[in-house]
Design a protein around this motif. Structure first.
Motif, mmCIF file in Angstrom:
data_model
loop_
_atom_site.group_PDB
_atom_site.id
_atom_site.type_symbol
_atom_site.label_atom_id
_atom_site.label_comp_id
_atom_site.label_asym_id
_atom_site.label_seq_id
_atom_site.Cartn_x
_atom_site.Cartn_y
_atom_site.Cartn_z
ATOM 1 N N UNK A 58 0.804 -1.130 0.017
ATOM 2 C CA UNK A 58 0.044 -0.192 0.027
ATOM 3 C C UNK A 58 0.938 1.352 0.097
ATOM 4 N N UNK A 59 0.204 2.309 -0.349
ATOM 5 C CA UNK A 59 0.915 3.687 -0.443
ATOM 6 C C UNK A 59 0.796 4.430 0.764
ATOM 7 N N UNK A 60 1.519 3.855 1.842
ATOM 8 C CA UNK A 60 1.617 4.587 3.046
ATOM 9 C C UNK A 60 3.113 4.890 3.121
ATOM 10 N N UNK A 61 3.393 5.983 3.464
ATOM 11 C CA UNK A 61 4.861 6.399 3.664
ATOM 12 C C UNK A 61 5.321 5.796 5.131
ATOM 13 N N UNK A 62 6.792 5.253 5.075
ATOM 14 C CA UNK A 62 7.244 4.645 6.376
ATOM 15 C C UNK A 62 7.611 5.453 7.282
ATOM 16 N N UNK A 63 7.466 6.692 7.338
ATOM 17 C CA UNK A 63 7.746 7.598 8.295
ATOM 18 C C UNK A 63 6.946 8.920 8.274
ATOM 19 N N UNK A 64 5.572 8.731 7.790
ATOM 20 C CA UNK A 64 5.000 10.009 7.293
ATOM 21 C C UNK A 64 4.231 10.440 8.767
ATOM 22 N N UNK A 65 3.410 11.771 8.580
ATOM 23 C CA UNK A 65 2.560 12.000 9.613
ATOM 24 C C UNK A 65 1.133 11.110 10.123
ATOM 25 N N UNK A 66 1.171 11.077 11.349
ATOM 26 C CA UNK A 66 0.114 10.088 12.172
ATOM 27 C C UNK A 66 -0.546 10.965 12.764
ATOM 28 N N UNK A 67 -1.899 10.507 13.027
ATOM 29 C CA UNK A 67 -3.020 10.864 14.207
ATOM 30 C C UNK A 67 -3.496 9.634 14.624
ATOM 31 N N UNK A 68 -3.951 9.828 15.783
ATOM 32 C CA UNK A 68 -4.720 8.709 16.721
ATOM 33 C C UNK A 68 -6.259 9.082 16.845
ATOM 34 N N UNK A 113 7.162 6.627 25.145
ATOM 35 C CA UNK A 113 8.041 5.152 25.495
ATOM 36 C C UNK A 113 8.105 4.271 24.907
ATOM 37 N N UNK A 114 6.846 3.908 23.961
ATOM 38 C CA UNK A 114 6.657 2.731 23.216
ATOM 39 C C UNK A 114 6.882 2.672 21.964
ATOM 40 N N UNK A 115 6.534 3.915 20.980
ATOM 41 C CA UNK A 115 6.649 4.237 19.834
ATOM 42 C C UNK A 115 7.322 5.482 19.399
ATOM 43 N N UNK A 116 8.281 5.954 20.139
ATOM 44 C CA UNK A 116 8.870 7.317 19.818
ATOM 45 C C UNK A 116 9.286 7.521 18.341
ATOM 46 N N UNK A 117 9.230 6.663 17.365
ATOM 47 C CA UNK A 117 9.727 6.916 16.316
ATOM 48 C C UNK A 117 8.802 7.347 15.362
ATOM 49 N N UNK A 118 7.337 7.149 15.581
ATOM 50 C CA UNK A 118 6.262 7.600 15.077
ATOM 51 C C UNK A 118 5.895 9.128 15.131
ATOM 52 N N UNK A 119 5.598 9.457 14.067
ATOM 53 C CA UNK A 119 5.466 11.112 13.881
ATOM 54 C C UNK A 119 4.056 11.450 14.150
ATOM 55 N N UNK A 120 3.706 11.240 15.376
ATOM 56 C CA UNK A 120 2.265 11.477 15.581
ATOM 57 C C UNK A 120 2.116 13.066 15.973
ATOM 58 N N UNK A 121 1.101 13.500 15.267
ATOM 59 C CA UNK A 121 0.803 14.980 15.323
ATOM 60 C C UNK A 121 -0.396 15.331 16.179
#
Length: 413
Positions: free
Chosen positions: A192-202, A221-229
Motif C-alpha cells: 500500500x501507498x503509506x509512507x514509512x515515516x509519514x505524519x500520523x494521528x490517533x 516510551x513505546x513508539x517514539x519513532x512515530x511522527x504523531x501529530x
C-alpha cells in the motif's frame, strides 16, 4: 476503465489472487501461510521480529452496506501484526489498512490515521476487520469520512478480537500497544501507498477514545519513532472504577460483562467465575460470544447481584483486592501525552460518565500536556459520538496542516 466504487488491487494482490495464493506474508513463505489455515489463527510460535512487524496480509474489502453495493474505492488489506499484551509479551493482532484511490493533495506525504474502534464485543466474529468487509461496522461512516479527506487509515482489531485469545476490553496497555503497532504495521506493509515515516494521528470514541488516549500516553516510551501529530479521544472510559457502577442494571449492562472477561483474561490473580452463581456463569458465557447489538438486547438492565453467589453486586468486588489494583492500572491521565490532544465528551453521556473523562483531561493539563477539551450537551453516548465526529475531523486536519494546537487547560485546572 475500472467501474466507480470498486476496490483497486495492487499488482502483488492481483498476482496472489490469480494464483490462488490469497495470503501475502512478510517474514514467512506463501506455503507457510497456507499451512496456517484460517487467516486469524497466528503461527505458533510467532515468527521473530519487532513490534509492528507484519506477520501476514491479504487483500480484503470495505463495504458501507450489508448488501455489498457500496464498496470503498481504494486499497484494502487485512493484516496480522506483532504487538504486546498487558504484560509486554508478544501477541498477534489483526486489523485493516485502507488507502483511498485519490492522490493526497495536501502538503507533504499522505497522513495515516491510527483508528481505535469503539465497543464491538468480545467474540471473534465481532472483529472490526470482519465487520468492515461485511458492511456491518457501525463506525464505517466515520472511517469513510477520514478516507475522503485523503488520509490512509489503519483500524486495529485489538488483542483477541478475531484471534484466539480473549479480547482485553478497555485494558489500557493492551489497547494502546495494539493501536501504535497497527500504525507501524501499516507503514511497513509494502503493498500500500503509506509512507514509512509519514505524519500520523490517533483517533477513537468510547472504547476507542480510551485506546487512543492510552496510545497517546504510551507513544513517547513505546513508539517514539512515530511522527504523531495529535490524538483525538472521544468519551474515553478513563477511570473504570467510575464507569463500572453506572453499568450495573443499565441497558448497557453487557459492557460490564465484557470488562470482567477482560480482567479475568489479562490477570492470573483475577478469577471472576469464582464469585458467580450458575446464572452469572451462563451470562458471562453468552456475553463472551455476543457482539455489541446482540449483547445489549440480551442483557439489558441485568443487575449483577443476581449473578453472584453471595448476592453482592459485582461492582462491590472492584473495591477489593485484587480487583481494585487491576482496575486502577487501567486509569488514564497518569501520564502526559507529548502530542496535542482533543477530548470531546457530552455531559449527558449515559454510558461513559462525563466527569471522569473531564478529569483525565485535567490530569493531562496538570502534567503539562496541550489539551483541547470540548464539552457538549447532546443526549446519550451515541448522540455524543455523532456530535464529536465533525469537530474531530476538523481538528485532525489542522494538526496535519501544521496549525498551532488550541489549548483550554486554564478552564480545566
Amino acid at each position: 476503465m475500472r467501474p466507480p466504487g470498486r476496490t483497486r488491487r495492487s499488482l502483488a494482490a492481483l498476482l496472489a489472487l490469480t494464483t490462488g495464493a490469497a495470503v501475502l506474508t512478510t517474514g514467512t513463505s506463501l506455503a507457510q501461510a497456507a499451512d496456517a489455515g484460517d487467516f486469524y489463527t497466528p503461527p505458533a510460535p510467532l515468527p521473530p521480529g519487532a513490534n509492528g512487524d507484519v506477520i501476514r496480509a491479504e487483500p480484503s474489502a470495505f463495504h458501507l452496506d450489508p448488501a455489498g453495493l457500496i464498496e470503498f474505492a481504494g486499497d484494502s488489506y487485512r493484516i496480522m501484526y506483532r504487538s504486546t499484551d498487558t504484560h509486554g509479551a508478544p501477541v498477534a493482532v489483526t486489523g485493516t489498512v485502507l488507502v483511498p484511490d485519490t492522490a493526497w493533495s495536501g502538503a507533504g506525504e499522505r497522513p495515516l490515521i491510527g483508528y481505535a474502534p469503539g465497543t464491538q464485543g468480545v467474540g471473534d466474529d465481532c472483529a472490526p476487520s470482519k465487520k468492515l468487509e461485511l458492511g456491518m461496522e457501525y463506525e464505517g461512516p466515520f472511517v469513510t469520512g477520514l478516507l475522503e479527506q485523503g488520509y490512509a487509515v489503519v483500524v486495529t482489531d485489538y488483542e483477541g478480537l478475531g484471534t484466539p485469545r480473549t479480547h482485553t476490553y478497555v485494558n489500557s496497555a493492551s489497547e494502546g500497544h495494539a493501536v501504535l503497532d497497527a500504525v507501524r504495521a501499516a507503514q511497513r506493509l509494502p503493498e500500500v501507498d503509506v509512507p514509512d515515516d509519514g505524519p500520523v494521528a490517533l483517533a477513537g470514541y468510547s472504547q476507542g477514545g480510551g485506546a487512543s488516549a492510552s496510545a497517546a500516553e504510551l507513544h513517547p516510551s513505546y513508539a517514539p519513532e512515530l511522527d504523531v501529530k495529535g490524538a483525538y479521544a472521544g468519551a474515553p472510559p478513563a477511570d473504570l472504577a467510575e464507569v463500572a457502577p453506572g453499568l450495573d442494571g443499565h441497558y448497557a449492562a453487557a459492557f460490564l460483562g465484557y470488562s470482567l472477561l477482560s480482567l479475568d483474561a489479562a490477570y492470573d490473580d483475577i478469577d471472576v467465575r469464582s464469585v458467580l452463581n450458575a446464572e452469572g456463569e451462563a451470562m458471562l458465557a453468552e456475553v463472551a460470544e455476543q457482539c455489541t447489538g446482540e449483547a445489549l438486547i440480551a442483557h439489558a438492565f441485568t443487575r449483577s447481584e443476581t449473578l453472584t453467589e453471595d448476592g453482592r453486586p459485582l461492582t462491590d468486588y472492584l473495591d477489593e483486592e485484587p480487583y481494585a489494583s487491576r482496575v486502577a492500572e487501567q486509569k488514564l491521565g497518569e501520564r502526559a501525552p507529548e502530542v496535542p490532544t482533543l477530548v470531546v465528551h457530552s455531559v449527558l453521556d449515559d454510558i461513559v460518565p462525563y466527569a471522569q473523562g473531564r478529569q483525565m483531561a485535567a490530569d493531562w493539563c496538570a502534567r503539562g500536556a496541550t489539551v483541547r477539551m470540548t464539552t457538549s450537551a447532546v443526549p446519550s453516548h451515541v448522540g455524543g459520538m455523532l456530535r464529536a465526529y465533525p469537530e474531530a475531523v476538523s481538528w485532525i486536519g489542522d494538526r496535519f496542516a501544521g496549525e498551532s494546537a488550541p489549548d483550554n487547560c486554564d478552564r480545566l485546572r
